[in-house]
Design a protein around this motif. Sequence first.
Motif, PDB file in Angstrom:
ATOM      1  N   PHE A  71       7.597   3.942   2.776  1.00 17.04           N
ATOM      2  CA  PHE A  71       7.270   2.765   3.568  1.00 17.04           C
ATOM      3  C   PHE A  71       8.486   1.854   3.611  1.00 17.04           C
ATOM      4  N   ASP A  72       8.482   0.948   4.572  1.00 18.52           N
ATOM      5  CA  ASP A  72       9.589   0.026   4.780  1.00 18.52           C
ATOM      6  C   ASP A  72       9.116  -1.381   4.443  1.00 18.52           C
ATOM      7  N   PRO A  73       9.581  -1.961   3.336  1.00 20.67           N
ATOM      8  CA  PRO A  73       9.130  -3.309   2.969  1.00 20.67           C
ATOM      9  C   PRO A  73       9.738  -4.404   3.830  1.00 20.67           C
ATOM     10  N   HIS A  74      10.718  -4.048   4.665  1.00 20.03           N
ATOM     11  CA  HIS A  74      11.416  -5.056   5.470  1.00 20.03           C
ATOM     12  C   HIS A  74      10.816  -5.240   6.861  1.00 20.03           C
ATOM     13  N   THR A  75       9.954  -4.305   7.264  1.00 18.29           N
ATOM     14  CA  THR A  75       9.269  -4.425   8.553  1.00 18.29           C
ATOM     15  C   THR A  75       7.845  -4.899   8.309  1.00 18.29           C
ATOM     16  N   PRO A  76       7.427  -5.990   8.950  1.00 13.80           N
ATOM     17  CA  PRO A  76       6.050  -6.470   8.731  1.00 13.80           C
ATOM     18  C   PRO A  76       5.032  -5.369   8.999  1.00 13.80           C
ATOM     19  N   ASN A  77       4.076  -5.269   8.111  1.00 12.17           N
ATOM     20  CA  ASN A  77       3.089  -4.206   8.132  1.00 12.17           C
ATOM     21  C   ASN A  77       1.712  -4.823   8.327  1.00 12.17           C
ATOM     22  N   VAL A  78       0.954  -4.298   9.271  1.00  9.47           N
ATOM     23  CA  VAL A  78      -0.328  -4.902   9.628  1.00  9.47           C
ATOM     24  C   VAL A  78      -1.288  -4.934   8.451  1.00  9.47           C
ATOM     25  N   ALA A  79      -1.386  -3.853   7.701  1.00 10.13           N
ATOM     26  CA  ALA A  79      -2.311  -3.818   6.565  1.00 10.13           C
ATOM     27  C   ALA A  79      -1.930  -4.858   5.520  1.00 10.13           C
ATOM     28  N   ARG A  80      -0.628  -4.977   5.231  1.00 10.79           N
ATOM     29  CA  ARG A  80      -0.194  -5.958   4.236  1.00 10.79           C
ATOM     30  C   ARG A  80      -0.333  -7.383   4.762  1.00 10.79           C
ATOM     31  N   LEU A  81      -0.118  -7.572   6.064  1.00 11.06           N
ATOM     32  CA  LEU A  81      -0.298  -8.891   6.676  1.00 11.06           C
ATOM     33  C   LEU A  81      -1.753  -9.328   6.559  1.00 11.06           C
ATOM     34  N   TYR A  82      -2.664  -8.422   6.849  1.00  9.76           N
ATOM     35  CA  TYR A  82      -4.096  -8.699   6.737  1.00  9.76           C
ATOM     36  C   TYR A  82      -4.469  -9.010   5.290  1.00  9.76           C
ATOM     37  N   ASP A  83      -3.873  -8.264   4.370  1.00 12.16           N
ATOM     38  CA  ASP A  83      -4.091  -8.506   2.951  1.00 12.16           C
ATOM     39  C   ASP A  83      -3.660  -9.927   2.582  1.00 12.16           C
ATOM     40  N   TYR A  84      -2.540 -10.373   3.106  1.00 12.97           N
ATOM     41  CA  TYR A  84      -2.063 -11.737   2.848  1.00 12.97           C
ATOM     42  C   TYR A  84      -3.050 -12.772   3.373  1.00 12.97           C
ATOM     43  N   GLY A 132      -8.934   3.424   9.957  1.00 12.79           N
ATOM     44  CA  GLY A 132      -8.057   2.275   9.826  1.00 12.79           C
ATOM     45  C   GLY A 132      -8.535   1.381   8.708  1.00 12.79           C
ATOM     46  N   THR A 133      -8.707   1.960   7.534  1.00 14.28           N
ATOM     47  CA  THR A 133      -9.408   1.289   6.452  1.00 14.28           C
ATOM     48  C   THR A 133      -8.701   0.060   5.904  1.00 14.28           C
ATOM     49  N   GLY A 134      -7.367   0.047   5.918  1.00 13.25           N
ATOM     50  CA  GLY A 134      -6.643  -1.106   5.389  1.00 13.25           C
ATOM     51  C   GLY A 134      -6.645  -1.143   3.872  1.00 13.25           C
ATOM     52  N   LEU A 135      -5.989  -2.173   3.331  1.00 14.34           N
ATOM     53  CA  LEU A 135      -5.897  -2.327   1.883  1.00 14.34           C
ATOM     54  C   LEU A 135      -7.214  -2.851   1.304  1.00 14.34           C
ATOM     55  N   PRO A 136      -7.589  -2.399   0.115  1.00 11.00           N
ATOM     56  CA  PRO A 136      -8.886  -2.785  -0.474  1.00 11.00           C
ATOM     57  C   PRO A 136      -8.832  -4.162  -1.131  1.00 11.00           C
ATOM     58  N   THR A 137      -8.622  -5.210  -0.298  1.00  8.25           N
ATOM     59  CA  THR A 137      -8.530  -6.563  -0.841  1.00  8.25           C
ATOM     60  C   THR A 137      -9.872  -7.046  -1.363  1.00  8.25           C
ATOM     61  N   ARG A 138     -10.937  -6.686  -0.662  1.00 13.80           N
ATOM     62  CA  ARG A 138     -12.286  -7.042  -1.097  1.00 13.80           C
ATOM     63  C   ARG A 138     -13.065  -5.761  -1.370  1.00 13.80           C
ATOM     64  N   ARG A 139     -14.376  -5.895  -1.588  1.00 18.42           N
ATOM     65  CA  ARG A 139     -15.195  -4.714  -1.844  1.00 18.42           C
ATOM     66  C   ARG A 139     -15.049  -3.716  -0.704  1.00 18.42           C
ATOM     67  N   LEU A 153      -6.162 -12.458   3.740  1.00 19.99           N
ATOM     68  CA  LEU A 153      -7.388 -12.422   2.952  1.00 19.99           C
ATOM     69  C   LEU A 153      -7.185 -12.924   1.525  1.00 19.99           C
ATOM     70  N   GLY A 154      -5.945 -13.284   1.189  1.00 18.81           N
ATOM     71  CA  GLY A 154      -5.676 -13.779  -0.153  1.00 18.81           C
ATOM     72  C   GLY A 154      -5.366 -12.695  -1.157  1.00 18.81           C
ATOM     73  N   GLY A 155      -4.981 -11.507  -0.664  1.00 16.92           N
ATOM     74  CA  GLY A 155      -4.620 -10.420  -1.566  1.00 16.92           C
ATOM     75  C   GLY A 155      -3.220 -10.584  -2.127  1.00 16.92           C
ATOM     76  N   LYS A 156      -2.751  -9.549  -2.805  1.00 12.46           N
ATOM     77  CA  LYS A 156      -1.446  -9.622  -3.462  1.00 12.46           C
ATOM     78  C   LYS A 156      -0.512  -8.484  -3.079  1.00 12.46           C
ATOM     79  N   ASP A 157      -0.950  -7.608  -2.199  1.00  9.06           N
ATOM     80  CA  ASP A 157      -0.144  -6.429  -1.854  1.00  9.06           C
ATOM     81  C   ASP A 157       0.621  -6.655  -0.561  1.00  9.06           C
ATOM     82  N   HIS A 158       1.635  -7.507  -0.622  1.00  9.18           N
ATOM     83  CA  HIS A 158       2.439  -7.809   0.562  1.00  9.18           C
ATOM     84  C   HIS A 158       3.845  -8.195   0.132  1.00  9.18           C
TER      85      HIS A 158
END
Length: 266
Positions: free
Chosen positions: A8-21, A76-83, A23-28
């Motif tokens: 993965f490329d940490p320098h290109t904004p990623n939709v799943a990580r953006l959504y995680d942010y 398109g499950t995304g990161l498991p920020t919540r249940r 939602l108050g997650g930590k994987d971004h």
Amino acid sequence: MEREPLGFDPHTPNVARLYDYLLGGKDHFPADREAAEQILQVAPELRAAARANRAFLERAVHELARAGVTQFLDLGTGLPTRRSVHELAREVTPGARVVYVDRDPVVLVHARAMPAGEGTAVVYGDLCKPLDILRSPEVSRTLDFSRPVAVLLTAVMHFVSDADDPGRILTTLREAVAPGSALVISHLAGDARAAGDAKIVEVFRRTTSPLSPRGRERVAALFEGWDLVEPGLVWLPQWRPAPADTIGFADSPESSLLLCGMGRKP
């Protein structure tokens, strides 16, 4: 089937990580946070909209499980920020079976690390190639397509461009599932806040998944061949909400930005 990506490329904004942010997650990463803050400058309601979208998914899964649906295909499950879906479904029906599908390597790593147990699979797949997903050995081992399956597409179809023919994708999925199956969609409405749409689309163009907002009629067309259940195609906080789900949206449900609905296959 297309080969699964390895990195993965940490320098290109990623939709799943953006959504995680949102939602108050930590994987971004910094690039994701910067892109999210740029969007929030023109659409500050997006943070609340992300939470409303997740709440809609939770309500929809519970409704389906209570109605006797025991199989879920989360595309398109995304990161498991919540249940996650398997947790939600098994609160109602302990034997629920769930397949998570995504093409993002970060999402796949996190999903495979979940203690989901038997009856759950995590599959690499590109939504634009639905037949590859349906033919996956992991999918066919986990789900029985002779019985109803809930197809979950929450905040996903607005990342599918017209060039990729969303109608074709949904027709393929509908034809693969049994009568009584369900389709759950939430979709960014292109006519929700026209003043900020151009900026939002511009920021997402620099992410891993450019955005394709659609108006109400075009979102409704995604349910072709499915019977929309009450209350039909509505804003997120209007779909069978609990009292807490309407907080902040009572006077302006359109500020949730996404339209949503559930269809059942006749």
